[in-house]
Write a protein that holds these residues in place. Structure first.
Motif, PDB file in Angstrom:
ATOM      1  N   TRP A 143       4.983 -24.536  28.041  1.00 45.85           N
ATOM      2  CA  TRP A 143       5.664 -25.545  28.856  1.00 45.85           C
ATOM      3  C   TRP A 143       7.154 -24.709  29.191  1.00 45.85           C
ATOM      4  N   ASP A 144       7.344 -23.474  28.678  1.00 44.32           N
ATOM      5  CA  ASP A 144       8.635 -22.865  29.193  1.00 44.32           C
ATOM      6  C   ASP A 144       8.660 -22.486  30.373  1.00 44.32           C
ATOM      7  N   GLN A 145       9.797 -23.001  31.155  1.00 48.02           N
ATOM      8  CA  GLN A 145      10.137 -22.632  32.654  1.00 48.02           C
ATOM      9  C   GLN A 145      10.160 -21.102  32.727  1.00 48.02           C
ATOM     10  N   THR A 146      10.562 -20.451  31.869  1.00 47.53           N
ATOM     11  CA  THR A 146      10.583 -18.794  31.753  1.00 47.53           C
ATOM     12  C   THR A 146       9.285 -18.127  31.964  1.00 47.53           C
ATOM     13  N   TRP A 147       8.077 -18.826  31.965  1.00 45.64           N
ATOM     14  CA  TRP A 147       6.717 -18.317  31.770  1.00 45.64           C
ATOM     15  C   TRP A 147       6.203 -18.384  33.142  1.00 45.64           C
ATOM     16  N   ARG A 148       7.070 -19.173  34.161  1.00 41.69           N
ATOM     17  CA  ARG A 148       6.479 -19.145  35.362  1.00 41.69           C
ATOM     18  C   ARG A 148       7.058 -17.893  36.261  1.00 41.69           C
ATOM     19  N   LYS A 149       6.077 -17.302  36.978  1.00 38.96           N
ATOM     20  CA  LYS A 149       6.564 -16.222  37.941  1.00 38.96           C
ATOM     21  C   LYS A 149       7.520 -16.770  38.928  1.00 38.96           C
ATOM     22  N   PRO A 150       8.482 -16.147  39.300  1.00 39.88           N
ATOM     23  CA  PRO A 150       8.662 -14.593  38.893  1.00 39.88           C
ATOM     24  C   PRO A 150       9.608 -14.479  37.683  1.00 39.88           C
ATOM     25  N   ASP A 151      10.060 -15.429  36.808  1.00 43.71           N
ATOM     26  CA  ASP A 151      10.456 -15.402  35.717  1.00 43.71           C
ATOM     27  C   ASP A 151       9.642 -14.417  34.648  1.00 43.71           C
ATOM     28  N   THR A 152      10.152 -13.774  33.964  1.00 40.02           N
ATOM     29  CA  THR A 152       9.267 -12.573  33.088  1.00 40.02           C
ATOM     30  C   THR A 152       9.029 -13.207  31.620  1.00 40.02           C
ATOM     31  N   GLY A 153       9.423 -14.468  31.150  1.00 37.50           N
ATOM     32  CA  GLY A 153       9.103 -14.839  29.796  1.00 37.50           C
ATOM     33  C   GLY A 153       7.702 -14.504  29.399  1.00 37.50           C
ATOM     34  N   MET A 154       6.727 -14.967  30.069  1.00 34.71           N
ATOM     35  CA  MET A 154       5.269 -14.673  29.718  1.00 34.71           C
ATOM     36  C   MET A 154       4.753 -13.376  29.607  1.00 34.71           C
ATOM     37  N   ILE A 155       5.339 -12.309  30.441  1.00 31.46           N
ATOM     38  CA  ILE A 155       4.980 -11.192  30.455  1.00 31.46           C
ATOM     39  C   ILE A 155       5.636 -10.435  29.182  1.00 31.46           C
TER      40      ILE A 155
ATOM     41  N   THR B 138      -1.439 -11.384  43.779  1.00 41.57           N
ATOM     42  CA  THR B 138      -1.973 -11.654  45.172  1.00 41.57           C
ATOM     43  C   THR B 138      -0.927 -12.680  45.605  1.00 41.57           C
ATOM     44  N   GLU B 139       0.022 -12.972  44.850  1.00 36.73           N
ATOM     45  CA  GLU B 139       1.213 -13.689  45.541  1.00 36.73           C
ATOM     46  C   GLU B 139       2.496 -12.723  45.678  1.00 36.73           C
ATOM     47  N   MET B 140       2.706 -12.474  47.065  1.00 44.01           N
ATOM     48  CA  MET B 140       3.687 -11.588  47.571  1.00 44.01           C
ATOM     49  C   MET B 140       5.072 -11.757  46.934  1.00 44.01           C
ATOM     50  N   TYR B 141       5.600 -13.078  47.129  1.00 42.34           N
ATOM     51  CA  TYR B 141       6.714 -13.352  46.472  1.00 42.34           C
ATOM     52  C   TYR B 141       6.948 -13.392  45.089  1.00 42.34           C
ATOM     53  N   GLU B 142       6.187 -14.105  44.659  1.00 48.57           N
ATOM     54  CA  GLU B 142       6.321 -14.389  42.988  1.00 48.57           C
ATOM     55  C   GLU B 142       5.767 -13.092  42.223  1.00 48.57           C
ATOM     56  N   ASP B 143       4.720 -12.554  42.491  1.00 48.92           N
ATOM     57  CA  ASP B 143       4.298 -11.424  41.890  1.00 48.92           C
ATOM     58  C   ASP B 143       5.185 -10.141  42.119  1.00 48.92           C
ATOM     59  N   TYR B 144       5.540  -9.917  43.217  1.00 49.48           N
ATOM     60  CA  TYR B 144       6.328  -8.830  43.560  1.00 49.48           C
ATOM     61  C   TYR B 144       7.800  -9.085  42.911  1.00 49.48           C
ATOM     62  N   GLU B 145       8.422 -10.209  42.822  1.00 50.25           N
ATOM     63  CA  GLU B 145       9.612 -10.228  42.218  1.00 50.25           C
ATOM     64  C   GLU B 145       9.316  -9.968  40.846  1.00 50.25           C
ATOM     65  N   LEU B 146       8.564 -10.631  40.222  1.00 45.72           N
ATOM     66  CA  LEU B 146       8.418 -10.377  38.773  1.00 45.72           C
ATOM     67  C   LEU B 146       8.229  -8.907  38.501  1.00 45.72           C
ATOM     68  N   ALA B 147       7.298  -8.346  39.017  1.00 41.03           N
ATOM     69  CA  ALA B 147       7.402  -6.611  38.766  1.00 41.03           C
ATOM     70  C   ALA B 147       8.690  -6.032  38.999  1.00 41.03           C
ATOM     71  N   LYS B 148       9.156  -6.200  40.335  1.00 39.06           N
ATOM     72  CA  LYS B 148      10.547  -5.826  40.446  1.00 39.06           C
ATOM     73  C   LYS B 148      11.600  -6.197  39.319  1.00 39.06           C
ATOM     74  N   SER B 149      11.507  -7.364  38.825  1.00 39.36           N
ATOM     75  CA  SER B 149      12.546  -7.484  37.694  1.00 39.36           C
ATOM     76  C   SER B 149      12.174  -6.867  36.593  1.00 39.36           C
ATOM     77  N   LEU B 150      11.002  -6.442  36.175  1.00 39.75           N
ATOM     78  CA  LEU B 150      10.450  -5.723  35.121  1.00 39.75           C
ATOM     79  C   LEU B 150      10.412  -4.281  35.320  1.00 39.75           C
ATOM     80  N   GLY B 151      10.849  -3.652  36.468  1.00 35.15           N
ATOM     81  CA  GLY B 151      11.047  -2.424  36.716  1.00 35.15           C
ATOM     82  C   GLY B 151       9.765  -1.710  36.935  1.00 35.15           C
ATOM     83  N   ILE B 152       8.455  -2.524  36.993  1.00 34.78           N
ATOM     84  CA  ILE B 152       7.194  -1.740  37.165  1.00 34.78           C
ATOM     85  C   ILE B 152       6.749  -1.803  38.558  1.00 34.78           C
ATOM     86  N   GLU B 153       5.791  -0.847  38.680  1.00 36.80           N
ATOM     87  CA  GLU B 153       5.328  -0.814  40.056  1.00 36.80           C
ATOM     88  C   GLU B 153       4.350  -2.058  40.548  1.00 36.80           C
TER      89      GLU B 153
END
Length: 131
Positions: free
Chosen positions: A54-66, A89-104
Motif C-alpha cells: 500500500w506504500d505510494q512509493t511502490w507505484r511507478k514512476p517511484d522506485t520503492g518496489m524495484i 509498456t507505459e512510456m511515461y511511468e516505465d521510462y521515468e522509473l528506469a531513468k530515475s534508477l539510471g538503467i536502460e
C-alpha cells in the motif's frame, strides 16, 4: 546453482494496490491526480495500509518496489545499473522509473516485440543448469 541456495533464484511477486486516479497521462496530470486510498482512510485503517503493497512509493514512476526487490535479490542497482534493463509498456511511468534508477529502458509494444528475445535467456539458463 551447484546445490547452493542463491536468493536471486527465487521467484518473487510484488504488487502495489495504491493508485492515482487520472485520465490525463501528462506529467502534470499524473502529478495532480488524487491517491487512493486517501489519507483519511489510511489513518483510519493504519494496520492494513502500513503494509508495503500500500506504500505510494511502490507505484511507478517511484522506485520503492524495484529497490525493495533488488535488495531482496541481492542486486545493487546503483552499482550494477549497466547490467540492468527495464522493459515497459507505459512510456511515461516505465521510462521515468528506469531513468530515475539510471538503467536502460526498452519500450515494448505489439510492433517492436522481438520474438525470441526472452527465449534466448531461457535457453541459456537451461544450458547452465545441465550437469
Amino acid at each position: 546453482r551447484n546445490g547452493v541456495d542463491d536468493p536471486a533464484d527465487k521467484v518473487r511477486f510484488y504488487a502495489s494496490f495504491s493508485y492515482r486516479s487520472h485520465k490525463d497521462l501528462s506529467s502534470e496530470g499524473i502529478a495532480s491526480a488524487k491517491w487512493y486510498p486517501d489519507q483519511e482512510l489510511r489513518t483510519k485503517h493504519k494496520k492494513i495500509f502500513s503494509l508495503p503493497e500500500w506504500d505510494q512509493t511502490w507505484r511507478k514512476p517511484d522506485t520503492g518496489m524495484i529497490k525493495r526487490a533488488s535488495i531482496e535479490a541481492g542486486i545493487q542497482i546503483e552499482i550494477e545499473s549497466s547490467n540492468c534493463l527495464m522493459i515497459g509498456t507505459e512510456m511515461y511511468e516505465d521510462y521515468e522509473l528506469a531513468k530515475s534508477l539510471g538503467i536502460e529502458f526498452q519500450f515494448a509494444n505489439g510492433t517492436n516485440y522481438n520474438p525470441g528475445f526472452f527465449e534466448l535467456w531461457a535457453k541459456q539458463e537451461t544450458e547452465e543448469m545441465k550437469p
